[in-house]
Enzyme design. Structure first.
Site, PDB file in Angstrom:
ATOM      1  N   HIS A   3       0.874  -1.174   0.000  1.00  0.00           N
ATOM      2  CA  HIS A   3       0.000   0.000   0.000  1.00  0.00           C
ATOM      3  C   HIS A   3       0.907   1.219   0.000  1.00  0.00           C
ATOM      4  O   HIS A   3       2.108   1.091  -0.156  1.00  0.00           O
ATOM      5  CB  HIS A   3      -0.934  -0.010   1.216  1.00  0.00           C
ATOM      6  CG  HIS A   3      -0.224  -0.172   2.528  1.00  0.00           C
ATOM      7  ND1 HIS A   3       0.194   0.892   3.278  1.00  0.00           N
ATOM      8  CD2 HIS A   3       0.170  -1.278   3.196  1.00  0.00           C
ATOM      9  CE1 HIS A   3       0.793   0.442   4.368  1.00  0.00           C
ATOM     10  NE2 HIS A   3       0.805  -0.864   4.348  1.00  0.00           N
ATOM     11  N   ASP A 140       8.423  -1.517  10.912  1.00  0.00           N
ATOM     12  CA  ASP A 140       7.158  -1.334  10.201  1.00  0.00           C
ATOM     13  C   ASP A 140       6.222  -2.501  10.479  1.00  0.00           C
ATOM     14  O   ASP A 140       6.343  -3.168  11.517  1.00  0.00           O
ATOM     15  CB  ASP A 140       7.412  -1.126   8.706  1.00  0.00           C
ATOM     16  CG  ASP A 140       8.008  -2.340   8.005  1.00  0.00           C
ATOM     17  OD1 ASP A 140       8.275  -3.356   8.674  1.00  0.00           O
ATOM     18  OD2 ASP A 140       8.203  -2.277   6.777  1.00  0.00           O
ATOM     19  N   ASN A 293       5.494   7.629  13.998  1.00  0.00           N
ATOM     20  CA  ASN A 293       5.025   7.798  15.376  1.00  0.00           C
ATOM     21  C   ASN A 293       5.828   8.906  16.040  1.00  0.00           C
ATOM     22  O   ASN A 293       6.926   8.694  16.561  1.00  0.00           O
ATOM     23  CB  ASN A 293       5.150   6.487  16.157  1.00  0.00           C
ATOM     24  CG  ASN A 293       4.440   6.549  17.499  1.00  0.00           C
ATOM     25  OD1 ASN A 293       4.669   7.442  18.305  1.00  0.00           O
ATOM     26  ND2 ASN A 293       3.553   5.591  17.727  1.00  0.00           N
ATOM     27  N   ARG A 429      -8.724  14.977  17.655  1.00  0.00           N
ATOM     28  CA  ARG A 429      -7.553  15.021  16.768  1.00  0.00           C
ATOM     29  C   ARG A 429      -6.845  16.366  16.905  1.00  0.00           C
ATOM     30  O   ARG A 429      -7.456  17.430  16.766  1.00  0.00           O
ATOM     31  CB  ARG A 429      -7.981  14.802  15.318  1.00  0.00           C
ATOM     32  CG  ARG A 429      -8.689  13.485  15.061  1.00  0.00           C
ATOM     33  CD  ARG A 429      -7.730  12.337  14.897  1.00  0.00           C
ATOM     34  NE  ARG A 429      -6.862  12.517  13.756  1.00  0.00           N
ATOM     35  CZ  ARG A 429      -7.203  12.236  12.505  1.00  0.00           C
ATOM     36  NH1 ARG A 429      -8.417  11.783  12.223  1.00  0.00           N
ATOM     37  NH2 ARG A 429      -6.338  12.401  11.520  1.00  0.00           N
ATOM     38  N   ASN A 511      -1.198  24.324  10.910  1.00  0.00           N
ATOM     39  CA  ASN A 511      -1.018  23.703   9.593  1.00  0.00           C
ATOM     40  C   ASN A 511      -1.616  22.307   9.607  1.00  0.00           C
ATOM     41  O   ASN A 511      -1.196  21.445  10.370  1.00  0.00           O
ATOM     42  CB  ASN A 511       0.471  23.626   9.239  1.00  0.00           C
ATOM     43  CG  ASN A 511       0.727  22.862   7.943  1.00  0.00           C
ATOM     44  OD1 ASN A 511      -0.183  22.627   7.156  1.00  0.00           O
ATOM     45  ND2 ASN A 511       1.968  22.477   7.724  1.00  0.00           N
TER      46      ASN A 511
END
Length: 550
Positions: A3, A140, A293, A429, A511
């Protein structure tokens, strides 16, 4: 490959273009993370790279693909997951050469190179770092069979030192828990944001039964991770019923995310101490999806284990396009590749004719500004949300001032406005501050500087005396995912923030990526479509200004 499908192009060893397929096909991550689609190529991204360099497919001398089927076959164990999945995966990988031959209009043969996935990750971090030698840590989900790998890089040589094979995968652990918490498996960033709202002590012992971290070692419990429903059942047995997508958030959800983050920090530090012992250099390069992260990165940076830390703007799978190109160049060419070129601005840009054509086709009215940066800064200071579309698009998942939505960090209500009316996402968030590099230490505990601070990859504490001045970018734990902005790397964005600083005394703007539940916008038409459908007050494309009529 799995992906984050992407393409990159080296010409005479120099990186001239890199872009993710999702920016063109408007499908998040380019394609689904699936075992049956590795032959689906980033065709539009490849075409862009060729166009950017003024080349045709026949001009390409070598092609790299960031996966090694032979290595997978050698290391795979039948007990890991359903052999039927593996058989399909290998058949699809076997279609890659034919798919590339068709795309390039010729038989590539030995000019096609299958590059080990983690070697591609490592090269994507090492060569842009500018270091002459470095320890390289890749963490990963999975490479061929590896969840983490340690490498030693000297000159143009990158050699593996040690591999942690599946199931020892922090990336898969985050995918599993992101799904359990009601997000998609791609949404590790949401889980990371939620962690600040929890208490890690509540589930610490349970996570210690899943992931062990020692001074220089880590591991995932055997049988806990797997590509079957059994893994999900084990999580439910430990933590209770999963959260569904539309369920409200409970305190336990934050506590689980917090314990996961704490366990991850410990595991990453164990690997850093291990590689420091095995490769005792002063420089560390970090790659792989876990390199996104920011919390763990901050722990690594502040640990002082290495004097210098570099993480590329795309440490996730998209970055392996760059790494595979570097690895193939080193393997096939006599001249060393370019070193230390770490700019994220590697994607498409658009000329005035193209911009004006897109505006005309939209039926909207625009005007030309003599000073777009100053005008945008004034609108932001007045409480407006400004879409800022300039120059070449960023490579990687973070908008870094060329495809960004900008707002005033002084306004506490701005976070809810952006989450609810513009981005249409969860209220918890956080949003990132872009700060003038020369003023960063006055506002944040940045610590030792890295070029990677310009890629929004760390979460330093906001200085105590500044917390009340920039509430829109302070996360629940008093940190912020900071982007340092230098005049050298992005002069026009630096000019905008400088103008805002002059108006307000604050050298910072909010931003966030210019998108709304979609990939970051790529073209002027993408920008106009998103501008029209979301609560953005103004759009500045190059020096053209469009203002919302609503």
């Amino acid at each position: 490959m799995y992906h984050e499908s992407a393409a990159a192009l080296l010409v005479d060893g120099k990186l001239v273009a890199a872009v993710e397929e999702e920016r063109f096909n408007r499908i998040k991550h380019g394609k689904e993370a699936s075992f049956d689609n590795p032959h689906q190529l980033p065709e539009r991204a490849i075409r862009y790279c060729l166009k950017a360099a003024g080349l045709t497919a026949r001009d390409i001398d070598q092609v790299g693909y960031s996966f090694d089927p032979k290595r997978r076959q050698k290391s795979y164990r039948r007990e890991w997951w359903d052999p039927k999945f593996e058989e399909t995966f290998r058949l699809r990988i076997g279609q890659v050469p034919a798919a590339l031959d068709e795309l390039f209009g010729r038989t590539l043969g030995k000019k096609l190179h299958f590059v080990s996935h983690h070697l591609a990750h490592a090269a994507s971090a090492y060569f842009p770092s500018g270091f002459d030698r470095a320890a390289v840590l890749t963490i990963d989900g999975i490479g061929e069979t590896a969840g983490a790998s340690l490498a030693k890089a000297v000159g143009t040589s990158v050699k593996e030192v040690e591999i942690f094979d599946y199931p020892h995968s922090l990336g898969f652990l985050w995918e599993l828990f992101s799904g359990y918490l009601g997000f998609s498996h791609y949404d590790a960033s949401k889980t990371m944001g939620l962690a600040a709202y929890g208490n890690p002590a509540v589930y610490r012992e349970k996570f210690q039964s899943i992931i062990r971290s020692e001074q220089e070692n880590f591991g995932i419990a055997q049988g806990f991770l797997g590509m079957t429903a059994e893994s999900h059942d084990k999580v439910v047995a430990l933590f209770g019923p999963p959260r569904q997508e539309d369920d409200p958030f409970e305190p336990r959800h934050g506590d689980i995310a917090a314990a996961l983050q704490e366990a991850t920090d410990a595991a990453v530090m164990a690997l850093i101490r291990r590689i420091k012992h095995l490769v005792p250099f002063e420089n560390l390069c970090l790659a792989g999806g876990v390199g996104l992260n920011c919390v763990a990165n901050e722990v690594a940076q502040k640990s002082g284990e290495f004097a210098n830390l570099f993480i590329p703007s795309a440490p996730h799978d998209a970055g392996t396009a760059i790494g595979a190109a570097f690895a193939v160049h080193v393997d096939t060419q006599k001249k060393p590749p370019q070193r230390g070129y770490s700019t994220p601005y590697l994607g498409p840009s658009f000329n005035r004719r193209e911009i004006e054509a897109a505006i005309k086709a939209s039926g909207l009215k625009a005007r030309r500004s003599k000073s777009p940066a100053s005008e945008a800064a004034k609108m932001i200071a007045d409480g407006k949300i400004v879409a800022w579309f300039q120059g070449r698009m960023e490579f990687g998942p973070r908008a870094l001032g060329n495809r960004s939505l900008l707002a005033d960090p002084r306004r506490p209500e701005m976070r809810d406005i952006l989450n609810q009316k513009v981005k249409h996402r969860e209220d918890f968030r956080p949003f990132a501050p872009s700060v003038l590099a020369e003023h960063a230490d006055d506002w944040f505990d940045v610590g030792p500087r890295s070029a990677s601070h310009e890629f929004m990859l760390f979460t330093p504490k906001v200085n105590a005396d500044k917390l009340d001045r920039i509430p829109a970018v302070v996360h629940k734990d008093g940190t912020a995912r900071v982007q340092l902005v230098s005049r050298k790397l992005n002069p026009r964005y630096h000019e905008l923030i400088s103008a805002f600083h002059k108006l307000t005394g604050v050298p910072i703007v909010v931003n966030t990526s210019f998108n709304d539940s979609e990939p970051i916008v790529c073209t002027p038409t993408d920008a106009i479509v998103t501008f029209r459908k979301s609560g953005i007050d103004a759009l500045v494309i190059d020096d053209m200004v469009l203002v919302s009529q609503s």
